[in-house]
Design a protein around this motif. Structure first.
Motif, mmCIF file in Angstrom:
data_model
loop_
_atom_site.group_PDB
_atom_site.id
_atom_site.type_symbol
_atom_site.label_atom_id
_atom_site.label_comp_id
_atom_site.label_asym_id
_atom_site.label_seq_id
_atom_site.Cartn_x
_atom_site.Cartn_y
_atom_site.Cartn_z
ATOM 1 N N GLN A 103 1.176 -1.149 0.023
ATOM 2 C CA GLN A 103 -0.098 -0.219 -0.488
ATOM 3 C C GLN A 103 0.996 0.891 -0.014
ATOM 4 O O GLN A 103 1.645 1.252 0.370
ATOM 5 N N ALA A 104 0.211 2.721 -1.242
ATOM 6 C CA ALA A 104 1.288 3.871 -0.691
ATOM 7 C C ALA A 104 1.990 4.288 1.256
ATOM 8 O O ALA A 104 -0.084 4.275 1.514
ATOM 9 N N LEU A 146 9.873 5.956 -0.712
ATOM 10 C CA LEU A 146 11.149 6.196 -0.692
ATOM 11 C C LEU A 146 11.554 4.950 -1.834
ATOM 12 O O LEU A 146 12.572 5.138 -2.443
ATOM 13 N N ILE A 147 10.308 3.833 -1.272
ATOM 14 C CA ILE A 147 11.448 2.659 -2.476
ATOM 15 C C ILE A 147 11.337 3.628 -4.111
ATOM 16 O O ILE A 147 12.278 3.242 -4.366
ATOM 17 N N PHE A 154 11.051 6.067 -4.902
ATOM 18 C CA PHE A 154 12.037 7.229 -5.308
ATOM 19 C C PHE A 154 13.463 6.484 -5.791
ATOM 20 O O PHE A 154 13.985 7.317 -6.721
ATOM 21 N N LEU A 155 13.241 6.372 -5.082
ATOM 22 C CA LEU A 155 15.160 4.897 -5.203
ATOM 23 C C LEU A 155 15.219 4.570 -6.361
ATOM 24 O O LEU A 155 16.249 4.182 -7.320
ATOM 25 N N SER A 156 13.824 4.060 -6.726
ATOM 26 C CA SER A 156 14.326 3.153 -8.046
ATOM 27 C C SER A 156 14.000 3.537 -9.434
ATOM 28 O O SER A 156 15.014 3.589 -10.406
ATOM 29 N N LEU A 157 13.512 4.708 -9.030
ATOM 30 C CA LEU A 157 13.481 5.950 -10.464
ATOM 31 C C LEU A 157 14.895 6.095 -10.199
ATOM 32 O O LEU A 157 15.064 6.556 -11.590
ATOM 33 N N ALA A 181 11.276 -2.014 -8.299
ATOM 34 C CA ALA A 181 10.605 -1.604 -7.735
ATOM 35 C C ALA A 181 9.416 -2.886 -8.065
ATOM 36 O O ALA A 181 8.452 -2.807 -7.738
ATOM 37 N N ALA A 182 8.416 -2.892 -9.795
ATOM 38 C CA ALA A 182 8.081 -3.740 -9.830
ATOM 39 C C ALA A 182 7.786 -5.007 -8.580
ATOM 40 O O ALA A 182 6.873 -5.072 -8.636
ATOM 41 N N LEU A 183 9.349 -5.278 -8.911
ATOM 42 C CA LEU A 183 8.760 -6.709 -7.908
ATOM 43 C C LEU A 183 8.746 -6.846 -6.688
ATOM 44 O O LEU A 183 8.198 -7.795 -6.091
ATOM 45 N N LEU A 184 8.915 -5.581 -6.314
ATOM 46 C CA LEU A 184 7.947 -5.562 -4.564
ATOM 47 C C LEU A 184 7.311 -4.736 -4.613
ATOM 48 O O LEU A 184 6.485 -4.888 -3.508
#
Length: 425
Positions: free
Chosen positions: A77-78, A84-85, A87-90, A144-147
């Motif tokens: 959920q957001a 944070l995850i 943003f780091l992924s981006l 990020a998609a995996l998480l």
């Protein structure tokens, strides 16, 4: 796309305001980091990129939403941790996408325009590509998609992440102490835009500099090595359309003329700047370094400077009109308006280049605009504007004709333009 257009209506005036503030500060300090035609070229590039983006002219090989749907092993959920995850992924994806652009011949074409300016200021941040029609960016969002980071979180953060990279394009902020070990600073990004041998292809991170330090591409700005900005193979043009496609045209030409079938295939995937030996000897290109660079300048008259600024501002206002009436204009008229604005940018920057064909290009623009008015009896949801636009088109054609007829118009030192580019780091 309509929501994106609404965001841009606020973002564009804000970014332009910062450019104006920096220009004023630079003038007060007596530093010359802005040149008139270079700044117009930067703004025009930003307008063209905005048009491409808002019209949805980029195809993503793998969209994030589809990747997250099929690969997620968690359903989160957001929350602030999710943001944070994401943003780091981006930022991670930005680093690798950026690095790919600097290290692979084919992908350099979509990034070269950002390195074409021989100045360094906030306007340079507006030099974004229109030549990226196919994007691999979201492939690097795999973690990020995996998480299971929700697509809506990524959609919110993507423009924020981009805007946070705007402020680092300034020469007026020195090193920032401990922040130099955490975020990308103006000092670090000055290195990235420099053509000095020690600086080329360094500091590729977007917001956090941890990726450069982790993957071996970090370089500190050195007092004894002032950055010299530009491309090692200068394009020598103010025209952002030419800047965007110059490298691709070189690759196509080299692939066509090389005698080796192996070279025809591998040229696209070789390191940036690589060329087959046989075409390199037949079609040599000019190369410069930090010691031999001479900044491109067409030595335009004050009248040409003033006219170019008028056209640039008018085109930006037309872009704002397109964004403001996005829904009312609708498709396919948005594409027609976009094509007209692309042609407008090409026309007035060709005049800035002192291109001998500038009058004919302006004539084509005039005919295109008048044809739109004739067939629609409108000017994109504002009928009253059609008479103003028609008058501007005819006056503009006359003015361009006057400039071209002037004996001082053609600059013999700049009548030939390089169509080549190289990685500048």
């Amino acid at each position: 796309m309509e929501a994106y257009a609404n965001v841009l209506l606020y973002a564009i005036p804000m970014l332009f305001s910062f450019v104006i503030l920096e220009a004023g500060y630079s003038w007060c300090k007596g530093t010359r980091v802005f040149r008139s035609l270079d700044t117009i070229s930067s703004i025009s590039s930003g307008v063209a990129n905005t048009l491409k983006s808002v019209l949805g002219l980029t195809v993503f090989i793998i969209g994030y939403e589809k990747m997250e749907t099929h690969l997620a092993i968690y359903e989160v959920q957001a929350s602030w941790q999710t943001y944070l995850i994401a943003f780091l992924s981006l930022d991670f994806a930005t680093y690798w996408s950026h690095r790919l652009s600097h290290e692979v011949n084919f992908f350099w074409n979509k990034h070269v325009v950002h390195h074409t300016s021989e100045e360094y200021n906030l306007a340079v941040a507006l030099r974004q590509p229109i030549s990226e029609f196919v994007s691999l960016f979201f492939i690097f969002m795999f973690p990020a998609a995996l998480l299971g980071v929700p697509p809506e979180v990524v959609a919110i953060l993507t423009p924020v992440h981009f805007l946070l990279q705007f402020w680092i394009h300034t020469p007026h902020i020195g090193k920032l102490g401990v922040l130099e070990y955490i975020i990308v600073t103006p000092s670090q990004h000055r290195v990235h835009h420099a053509l000095n041998d020690i600086y080329i292809d360094k500091n590729l991170s977007g917001v956090f500099c941890i990726w450069d330090r982790l993957f071996g591409t970090f370089q500190e700005e050195l007092d004894e090595e002032p950055p010299v900005y530009g491309s090692t193979r200068p394009l020598d043009t103010w025209n952002p359309i030419k800047q965007n496609f110059a490298h691709l045209l070189m690759l196509i030409r080299d692939a066509w003329y090389t005698n080796s079938w192996w070279d025809k295939l591998r040229i696209w995937f070789m390191p940036t700047g690589w060329r087959p030996e046989d075409v390199q000897s037949r079609f040599p290109v000019r190369s410069v370094d930090q010691h031999s660079l001479v900044k491109f300048d067409t030595r335009a008259s004050p009248a040409l400077h003033a006219w170019s600024w008028f056209q640039c501002v008018l085109t930006t206002l037309m872009l704002m009109h397109l964004l403001l009436y996005f829904k009312e204009i609708g498709f396919p008229d948005l594409f027609i308006y976009g094509a007209f604005l692309f042609l407008t940018i090409y026309a007035y920057t060709a005049l800035m280049d002192k291109d001998k064909n500038a009058f004919w290009i302006e004539g084509l623009r005039c005919l295109f605009g008048l044809a739109i008015i004739w067939y629609t009896a409108d000017w994109f949801a504002l009928p009253a504007l059609r008479w103003v636009v028609a008058a501007e088109l005819l006056i503009s054609l006359a003015v361009v004709g006057w400039f071209v007829r002037e004996s001082t118009y053609v600059n013999t030192e700049n009548t030939k333009y390089s169509t080549l580019s190289n990685s500048t780091g």
